[in-house]
Structure formats: C-alpha cells, structure tokens
Design an enzyme around this catalytic site. Structure first.
Site, mmCIF file in Angstrom:
data_model
loop_
_atom_site.group_PDB
_atom_site.id
_atom_site.type_symbol
_atom_site.label_atom_id
_atom_site.label_comp_id
_atom_site.label_asym_id
_atom_site.label_seq_id
_atom_site.Cartn_x
_atom_site.Cartn_y
_atom_site.Cartn_z
ATOM 1 N N CYS A 39 -38.918 42.228 -2.006
ATOM 2 C CA CYS A 39 -37.526 42.150 -1.550
ATOM 3 C C CYS A 39 -37.025 43.558 -1.214
ATOM 4 O O CYS A 39 -37.293 44.499 -1.962
ATOM 5 C CB CYS A 39 -36.645 41.568 -2.646
ATOM 6 N N ARG B 138 -34.419 32.494 -10.683
ATOM 7 C CA ARG B 138 -34.922 33.833 -11.013
ATOM 8 C C ARG B 138 -34.056 34.498 -12.076
ATOM 9 O O ARG B 138 -32.830 34.592 -11.911
ATOM 10 C CB ARG B 138 -34.948 34.717 -9.760
ATOM 11 N N CYS C 117 -31.770 32.848 -0.548
ATOM 12 C CA CYS C 117 -31.792 33.314 -1.930
ATOM 13 C C CYS C 117 -30.332 33.591 -2.279
ATOM 14 O O CYS C 117 -29.713 34.485 -1.688
ATOM 15 C CB CYS C 117 -32.633 34.586 -2.040
ATOM 16 N N CYS D 195 -17.449 45.968 -4.397
ATOM 17 C CA CYS D 195 -17.924 45.068 -5.464
ATOM 18 C C CYS D 195 -17.835 45.813 -6.799
ATOM 19 O O CYS D 195 -18.487 46.863 -6.979
ATOM 20 C CB CYS D 195 -19.358 44.629 -5.194
ATOM 21 N N CYS E 247 -20.870 47.214 -8.757
ATOM 22 C CA CYS E 247 -21.961 47.875 -8.039
ATOM 23 C C CYS E 247 -21.862 49.406 -8.006
ATOM 24 O O CYS E 247 -20.917 49.970 -7.448
ATOM 25 C CB CYS E 247 -22.021 47.344 -6.616
ATOM 26 N N CYS F 234 -38.319 39.147 1.483
ATOM 27 C CA CYS F 234 -36.882 38.846 1.393
ATOM 28 C C CYS F 234 -36.115 40.134 1.697
ATOM 29 O O CYS F 234 -36.573 41.230 1.381
ATOM 30 C CB CYS F 234 -36.558 38.358 -0.013
ATOM 31 N N CYS G 230 -21.929 52.442 0.118
ATOM 32 C CA CYS G 230 -21.533 51.159 0.726
ATOM 33 C C CYS G 230 -20.011 51.058 0.798
ATOM 34 O O CYS G 230 -19.319 51.335 -0.181
ATOM 35 C CB CYS G 230 -22.106 50.008 -0.097
HETATM 36 S S1 SF4 Z 1 -23.194 44.800 -4.000
HETATM 37 FE FE1 SF4 Z 1 -23.056 47.035 -3.697
HETATM 38 S S2 SF4 Z 1 -24.395 47.414 -1.947
HETATM 39 FE FE2 SF4 Z 1 -23.991 45.216 -1.960
HETATM 40 S S3 SF4 Z 1 -22.187 44.930 -0.656
HETATM 41 FE FE3 SF4 Z 1 -21.381 45.195 -2.744
HETATM 42 S S4 SF4 Z 1 -20.974 47.409 -2.921
HETATM 43 FE FE4 SF4 Z 1 -22.320 47.131 -1.155
#
Ligand code: SF4
Length: 335
Positions: free
Chosen positions: A113, A277, A205, A73, A76, A145, A69
């Site tokens: 989901c 949740r 959600c 984040c 993540c 979802c 991705c």
């Molecule tokens: S949480 Fe992970 S998968 Fe979702 S947008 Fe952020 S980096 Fe990408």
C-alpha cells in the site's frame, strides 16, 4: 520475481455467503452490544464460512509523500495545520518504491500500500510517477493499494489501467462525529471518491479509526455506513488512534482494547466476505488483545516498523506472535 496470492488460501475466502446491505442502525447496535464472548463466538463462526481460519494477510504500507497536507484531520501528524514531529518529504522516486515492494514480497508480504499526504491526487508529473509505481508493484504480482486523497473518475480509471487493485479512503467515523475531527472536507466528498473508485472497477479499502473521543453510537454509526455500502468494501481497516504529540487528539484517553475487539467482530458479522484489517495502533495492544482481534475475525495486519509515520511492531515481534498462535501468512509464490 513474482508474488501471487494462491488460490488455495483464497478458495475458502470466496465461498458463497449471503451478503446483506440493508442493515438497520438498530440491528448493528444490537450486534455491537452483544455480550462479548458471545459476540466473538458468533463472529468467528461467520469468519470460518468465508475465510481460512489460520491465514492472515500481511500488508506493507509505505508513505510515498509525507507531511504538509492541507487537510485538518485531527488525528493526523501529516496535517500542515499541526506542529507534529513529522519531517516533510516530497514524492519518492518510483524505482526506489518498487525496490521496497520487491523486498517486502521476498518476506511474504502480498499486499503493498502506498500513501501520499495529499488532499486530492495531483495531475501532471507527480501523478505519472504514481502510475509508474503502481505499474511496477503490480508487475511483481502483489496486490497494490493506494491512498492519495480525493480522486477524480479519470484518475481512478488511469490507476486501474496500470494495475491498481484497491484504493483506500476511510470514512473515519460516523457522519455525526466526522465534523468534530475534520473541517476541510465533508463526508459526501469521501463517498464521491469511493464511487469513482468503484466505477473504475477498483476494489475499495474503507474503514475507520476508534478512540478519537467518539461515542459508542458513533462506532456503531461508522460500521452501519460501511455495511450498507453496496458492494461492501472488500477491505475494512479498523484503526486504533495513535496519539501523536502536536495533534489535537494527542491527549485523548486510551481506548479500551475490547472496543477494538467489538468493532472487529461486528464488522466481521456485517461484512462476512470482506478482509478485516487490524491496522494502526497495534503497538498499543497486548498480544492477548491482538489474539482476541484475530478470534473476532481480523485476518490481516500491517507489517513494517512504521505505518506511514506512526510506530508499528517490528517484523520479529510479528513473526513471533503469528508463530505462537499458529497463524500463517497468506501464501505467496516468490521467485
Ligand atoms: S489523514 Fe493526514 S494525510 Fe490524509 S488527508 Fe487527513 S491530514 Fe491529509
């Protein structure tokens, strides 16, 4: 095969309650800081006005496209910015995903989901394949979802057409703390996607993650943001950070589980009709802490060995806990 959430379990959940969307930050802080036993008692009292006290919805979350991705984040392992032990995988085959949903439905799961590690839901063949998945899972009678990153109004409308019940897009934390964990996208981008989802008539959600190094005031700020959305998100996932090796938050100190309890209880009081949740990080909580989360108003858990890419308690463990507590999954009609 068809699975439907029964009206019996739902009837209590839709009982009329007064919903407020004008919560002040100070009011939220006051609730959050209530002595814990009183807070949990109050939350459970509110919970019983709108929800069956002995029912917990079990959801299953599957990663349909993993890793790589472009977002950053900090929590993540699927971000391409970090060297986390996650194997990249392209978009799964639609029939395979529908088959996984069918098996989940047989085990009593009523919400399925699907998560894809995209910054923005793509156009073209990949999006068409996601539509096929949503159509197929919806055809099983489950709530469906998706979480696919940012979404345009047109994409939201198309997902609605094929039966999408809900779209997950978390605010993650308070607006003030958000910039410390994500730099590739701003808070307003998130709010825009939520608006597109709402406009299409899809339920929302939306929740956040605790334990990322935020202050108590940030947890309060997140809950304030959620509770002043109008309407409230129908589903509010409260996650505890799973500290994954290779991500910038890997060595964060562990969060006090009672902060999860406080956040859940506050969410329950602020958003009485929403389903709260208990999401990621459950493996780090003792059965006693999970029990307190239920008492505080959580009425849904995610089942399955993995939550996207992070570990989750096994099905036997979950079944055992629910049985010990006398909690039942939301009923389903499987045939
Ligand atoms: S949480 Fe992970 S998968 Fe979702 S947008 Fe952020 S980096 Fe990408």
């Amino acid at each position: 095969m068809s699975v439907q959430v029964t009206t019996a379990a739902r009837s209590l959940e839709t009982a009329a309650v007064e919903l407020r969307h004008d919560w002040k930050h100070g009011e939220v802080a006051e609730i959050y800081r209530t002595p814990l036993t009183e807070l949990v008692f109050r939350a459970q009292s509110v919970h019983r006005q709108s929800h069956a006290p002995d029912r917990v919805q079990t959801c299953q979350l599957i990663s349909i496209k993993t890793g790589g991705c472009p977002e950053d984040c900090a929590y993540c392992p699927q971000s391409a910015h970090y060297d986390a032990p996650v194997e990249r995988q392209g978009l799964l085959d639609a029939q395979h995903v529908i088959g996984v949903a069918r098996e989940a439905a047989k085990r009593g799961v009523t919400r399925f989901c699907m998560g894809a590690a995209w910054r923005q839901a793509p156009e073209g063949a990949e999006f068409e394949r996601v539509l096929e998945m949503v159509r197929g899972v919806s055809g099983l009678g489950m709530e469906v979802c998706c979480t696919l990153g940012m979404l345009s109004e047109r994409q939201a409308a198309r997902l609605k057409e094929v039966g999408l019940s809900a779209y997950n897009h978390n605010l993650d934390s308070s607006p003030e703390f958000y910039g410390s964990i994500i730099s590739t996208r701003v808070y307003d981008d998130r709010l825009r996607t939520l608006a597109a989802v709402r406009k299409a008539g899809i339920t929302v959600c939306c929740g956040g993650i605790l334990g990322m190094g935020e202050r108590e005031s940030d947890r309060i700020g997140l809950l304030h943001q959620l509770a002043t959305l109008q309407p409230h998100p129908e589903s509010v996932p409260i996650n505890m950070l799973v500290r994954v090796e290779g991500t910038p938050l890997a060595s964060m100190p562990a969060l006090d589980p009672l902060e999860m309890v406080r956040a859940i209880a506050t969410a329950r009081i602020l958003m009485p009709a929403s389903r709260v949740r208990l999401a990621a990080g459950r493996k780090q909580l003792s059965p006693e802490a999970v029990t307190l989360c239920f008492l505080a108003g959580a009425n849904s858990i995610f089942v399955g060995e993995k939550l996207l890419t992070t570990p989750n308690p096994g099905p036997d463990e979950d079944q055992q806990l629910l049985q010990t507590l006398g909690l039942k999954p939301l009923e389903s009609h499987a045939s």
